[in-house]
Design a protein around this motif. Structure first.
Motif, PDB file in Angstrom:
ATOM      1  N   THR A  56       0.858  -1.180   0.000  1.00  0.00           N
ATOM      2  CA  THR A  56       0.000   0.000   0.000  1.00  0.00           C
ATOM      3  C   THR A  56       0.895   1.231   0.000  1.00  0.00           C
ATOM      4  OG1 THR A  56      -1.693  -1.166   1.261  1.00  0.00           O
ATOM      5  CG2 THR A  56      -1.844   1.226   1.213  1.00  0.00           C
ATOM      6  N   GLN A  57       0.642   2.147  -0.930  1.00  0.00           N
ATOM      7  CA  GLN A  57       1.394   3.401  -0.974  1.00  0.00           C
ATOM      8  C   GLN A  57       0.433   4.559  -0.785  1.00  0.00           C
ATOM      9  OE1 GLN A  57       3.692   3.503  -4.637  1.00  0.00           O
ATOM     10  NE2 GLN A  57       5.502   2.930  -3.474  1.00  0.00           N
ATOM     11  N   LEU A  58       0.765   5.429   0.165  1.00  0.00           N
ATOM     12  CA  LEU A  58       0.040   6.679   0.383  1.00  0.00           C
ATOM     13  C   LEU A  58       0.908   7.812  -0.140  1.00  0.00           C
ATOM     14  CD1 LEU A  58      -1.339   6.494   4.043  1.00  0.00           C
ATOM     15  CD2 LEU A  58      -2.642   6.452   1.927  1.00  0.00           C
ATOM     16  N   GLU A  59       0.374   8.573  -1.066  1.00  0.00           N
ATOM     17  CA  GLU A  59       1.071   9.764  -1.544  1.00  0.00           C
ATOM     18  C   GLU A  59       0.316  10.965  -0.996  1.00  0.00           C
ATOM     19  OE1 GLU A  59       2.483  12.059  -5.614  1.00  0.00           O
ATOM     20  OE2 GLU A  59       1.604  10.068  -5.762  1.00  0.00           O
ATOM     21  N   LEU A  60       0.975  11.724  -0.119  1.00  0.00           N
ATOM     22  CA  LEU A  60       0.368  12.886   0.522  1.00  0.00           C
ATOM     23  C   LEU A  60       1.042  14.139  -0.023  1.00  0.00           C
ATOM     24  CD1 LEU A  60       0.214  11.490   4.172  1.00  0.00           C
ATOM     25  CD2 LEU A  60      -1.538  11.364   2.386  1.00  0.00           C
ATOM     26  N   ASN A  61       0.291  14.919  -0.794  1.00  0.00           N
ATOM     27  CA  ASN A  61       0.836  16.108  -1.445  1.00  0.00           C
ATOM     28  C   ASN A  61       0.685  17.350  -0.570  1.00  0.00           C
ATOM     29  OD1 ASN A  61       1.399  14.603  -3.835  1.00  0.00           O
ATOM     30  ND2 ASN A  61      -0.747  14.769  -4.392  1.00  0.00           N
ATOM     31  N   GLU A  62       1.506  18.334  -0.856  1.00  0.00           N
ATOM     32  CA  GLU A  62       1.533  19.588  -0.102  1.00  0.00           C
ATOM     33  C   GLU A  62       0.192  20.314  -0.106  1.00  0.00           C
ATOM     34  OE1 GLU A  62       4.039  23.807  -0.160  1.00  0.00           O
ATOM     35  OE2 GLU A  62       4.447  22.278  -1.662  1.00  0.00           O
ATOM     36  N   ASP A  63      -0.566  20.199  -1.204  1.00  0.00           N
ATOM     37  CA  ASP A  63      -1.835  20.920  -1.318  1.00  0.00           C
ATOM     38  C   ASP A  63      -3.020  20.201  -0.667  1.00  0.00           C
ATOM     39  OD1 ASP A  63      -2.277  18.837  -3.089  1.00  0.00           O
ATOM     40  OD2 ASP A  63      -2.732  20.116  -4.809  1.00  0.00           O
ATOM     41  N   GLY A  64      -2.760  19.089   0.038  1.00  0.00           N
ATOM     42  CA  GLY A  64      -3.835  18.362   0.709  1.00  0.00           C
ATOM     43  C   GLY A  64      -4.468  17.286  -0.148  1.00  0.00           C
ATOM     44  N   SER A  65      -3.987  17.114  -1.368  1.00  0.00           N
ATOM     45  CA  SER A  65      -4.488  16.040  -2.221  1.00  0.00           C
ATOM     46  C   SER A  65      -3.585  14.822  -2.039  1.00  0.00           C
ATOM     47  CB  SER A  65      -4.507  16.467  -3.688  1.00  0.00           C
ATOM     48  OG  SER A  65      -3.175  16.661  -4.152  1.00  0.00           O
ATOM     49  N   PHE A  71      -1.024  -2.465  -4.387  1.00  0.00           N
ATOM     50  CA  PHE A  71      -0.410  -3.392  -5.336  1.00  0.00           C
ATOM     51  C   PHE A  71      -0.480  -4.804  -4.765  1.00  0.00           C
ATOM     52  CE2 PHE A  71       1.663   0.686  -5.668  1.00  0.00           C
ATOM     53  CZ  PHE A  71       1.916   0.874  -7.012  1.00  0.00           C
ATOM     54  N   THR A  72      -0.793  -5.760  -5.600  1.00  0.00           N
ATOM     55  CA  THR A  72      -0.710  -7.171  -5.230  1.00  0.00           C
ATOM     56  C   THR A  72       0.566  -7.710  -5.854  1.00  0.00           C
ATOM     57  OG1 THR A  72      -3.109  -7.351  -5.230  1.00  0.00           O
ATOM     58  CG2 THR A  72      -1.872  -9.401  -5.345  1.00  0.00           C
ATOM     59  N   ILE A  73       1.434  -8.275  -5.020  1.00  0.00           N
ATOM     60  CA  ILE A  73       2.730  -8.761  -5.509  1.00  0.00           C
ATOM     61  C   ILE A  73       2.826 -10.251  -5.192  1.00  0.00           C
ATOM     62  CG2 ILE A  73       5.235  -8.522  -5.346  1.00  0.00           C
ATOM     63  CD1 ILE A  73       4.649  -5.625  -4.312  1.00  0.00           C
ATOM     64  N   THR A  74       3.057 -11.045  -6.243  1.00  0.00           N
ATOM     65  CA  THR A  74       3.221 -12.490  -6.074  1.00  0.00           C
ATOM     66  C   THR A  74       4.563 -12.903  -6.661  1.00  0.00           C
ATOM     67  OG1 THR A  74       2.181 -13.030  -8.188  1.00  0.00           O
ATOM     68  CG2 THR A  74       0.718 -12.839  -6.274  1.00  0.00           C
ATOM     69  N   THR A  75       4.929 -14.171  -6.473  1.00  0.00           N
ATOM     70  CA  THR A  75       6.191 -14.652  -7.030  1.00  0.00           C
ATOM     71  C   THR A  75       6.159 -14.657  -8.559  1.00  0.00           C
ATOM     72  OG1 THR A  75       5.381 -16.912  -6.756  1.00  0.00           O
ATOM     73  CG2 THR A  75       6.853 -16.047  -5.043  1.00  0.00           C
ATOM     74  N   SER A  76       4.959 -14.637  -9.127  1.00  0.00           N
ATOM     75  CA  SER A  76       4.861 -14.598 -10.588  1.00  0.00           C
ATOM     76  C   SER A  76       4.838 -13.165 -11.130  1.00  0.00           C
ATOM     77  CB  SER A  76       3.613 -15.356 -11.057  1.00  0.00           C
ATOM     78  OG  SER A  76       2.462 -14.777 -10.513  1.00  0.00           O
ATOM     79  N   GLY A  77       4.917 -12.178 -10.251  1.00  0.00           N
ATOM     80  CA  GLY A  77       4.975 -10.793 -10.701  1.00  0.00           C
ATOM     81  C   GLY A  77       3.991  -9.911  -9.958  1.00  0.00           C
ATOM     82  N   GLY A  78       3.959  -8.656 -10.367  1.00  0.00           N
ATOM     83  CA  GLY A  78       3.067  -7.685  -9.749  1.00  0.00           C
ATOM     84  C   GLY A  78       1.787  -7.518 -10.549  1.00  0.00           C
ATOM     85  N   ASP A  79       0.818  -6.952  -9.926  1.00  0.00           N
ATOM     86  CA  ASP A  79      -0.473  -6.705 -10.550  1.00  0.00           C
ATOM     87  C   ASP A  79      -0.628  -5.207 -10.743  1.00  0.00           C
ATOM     88  OD1 ASP A  79      -2.979  -7.157 -11.517  1.00  0.00           O
ATOM     89  OD2 ASP A  79      -3.864  -7.762  -9.618  1.00  0.00           O
ATOM     90  N   THR A  80      -1.570  -4.809 -11.597  1.00  0.00           N
ATOM     91  CA  THR A  80      -1.874  -3.393 -11.779  1.00  0.00           C
ATOM     92  C   THR A  80      -2.456  -2.853 -10.478  1.00  0.00           C
ATOM     93  OG1 THR A  80      -2.373  -3.808 -14.107  1.00  0.00           O
ATOM     94  CG2 THR A  80      -3.165  -1.737 -13.165  1.00  0.00           C
ATOM     95  N   PRO A  81      -1.950  -1.729  -9.993  1.00  0.00           N
ATOM     96  CA  PRO A  81      -2.446  -1.217  -8.708  1.00  0.00           C
ATOM     97  C   PRO A  81      -3.869  -0.684  -8.807  1.00  0.00           C
ATOM     98  CG  PRO A  81      -0.976   0.375  -9.703  1.00  0.00           C
ATOM     99  CD  PRO A  81      -0.921  -0.853 -10.567  1.00  0.00           C
ATOM    100  N   VAL A  82      -4.564  -0.749  -7.685  1.00  0.00           N
ATOM    101  CA  VAL A  82      -5.857  -0.104  -7.554  1.00  0.00           C
ATOM    102  C   VAL A  82      -5.567   1.228  -6.875  1.00  0.00           C
ATOM    103  CG1 VAL A  82      -8.136  -0.209  -6.491  1.00  0.00           C
ATOM    104  CG2 VAL A  82      -7.059  -2.308  -7.368  1.00  0.00           C
ATOM    105  N   THR A  83      -5.880   2.347  -7.545  1.00  0.00           N
ATOM    106  CA  THR A  83      -5.538   3.670  -7.035  1.00  0.00           C
ATOM    107  C   THR A  83      -6.795   4.472  -6.768  1.00  0.00           C
ATOM    108  OG1 THR A  83      -3.445   3.647  -8.243  1.00  0.00           O
ATOM    109  CG2 THR A  83      -4.248   5.787  -7.522  1.00  0.00           C
ATOM    110  N   SER A  84      -6.831   5.120  -5.607  1.00  0.00           N
ATOM    111  CA  SER A  84      -7.948   5.979  -5.217  1.00  0.00           C
ATOM    112  C   SER A  84      -7.426   7.367  -4.901  1.00  0.00           C
ATOM    113  CB  SER A  84      -8.651   5.436  -3.972  1.00  0.00           C
ATOM    114  OG  SER A  84      -9.127   4.138  -4.201  1.00  0.00           O
TER     115      SER A  84
END
Length: 135
Positions: A56-65, A71-84
């Motif tokens: 899980t990545q949280l990106e906290l920007n200066e403007d409050g956005s 991301f789901t990561i397995t031994t067979s590779g990563g998956d496309t992230p679900v971003t909100s």
């Protein structure tokens, strides 16, 4: 003579009324105060099994956005992230408030450990997650 005192009197009253309107109409900020030490990208890795992790990545920007990417990561590779998308703010009692794009609000107590570049978020239910600073 009366016309000369009449005009300045009403001009002064009009000037005071205009000044009162402009000082009373202060533009307020959309976001509450923010602890700028939280700005950046924070990552949390949850190991489900030896071959399955959730990042899980949280990106906290200066403007409050900001964004939350999962991301789901397995031994067979990563998956496309679900971003909100989200907006964030803090309160003086170490509360982090995340207003998510789906209309939900998540409230955490946060503890920042700058020397270890670590952010600990504790939910209202008492569950804690440790995030490390990535950028």
């Amino acid at each position: 003579m009366k016309k000369q005192t009449f005009f300045p009197k009403y001009l002064a009253i009009a000037f005071l009324a205009i000044a009162a309107v402009f000082t009373g109409c202060k533009k307020e900020s959309i976001h509450s105060a923010q602890d700028d030490r939280l700005e950046g990208i924070w990552s949390h890795n949850r190991s489900i099994s030896p071959s399955f992790n959730i990042l899980t990545q949280l990106e906290l920007n200066e403007d409050g956005s900001g964004t939350e990417s999962v991301f789901t990561i397995t031994t067979s590779g990563g998956d496309t992230p679900v971003t909100s998308e989200l907006s964030w703010s803090t309160e003086s009692n170490s509360k982090l408030i995340l207003d998510m794009e789906d209309g939900t609000t998540e409230i955490y107590t946060y503890e920042l450990q700058p020397s270890q570049q670590k952010l600990i978020l504790t939910s209202e239910s008492g569950a804690s997650r440790e995030f490390f600073f990535t950028e």
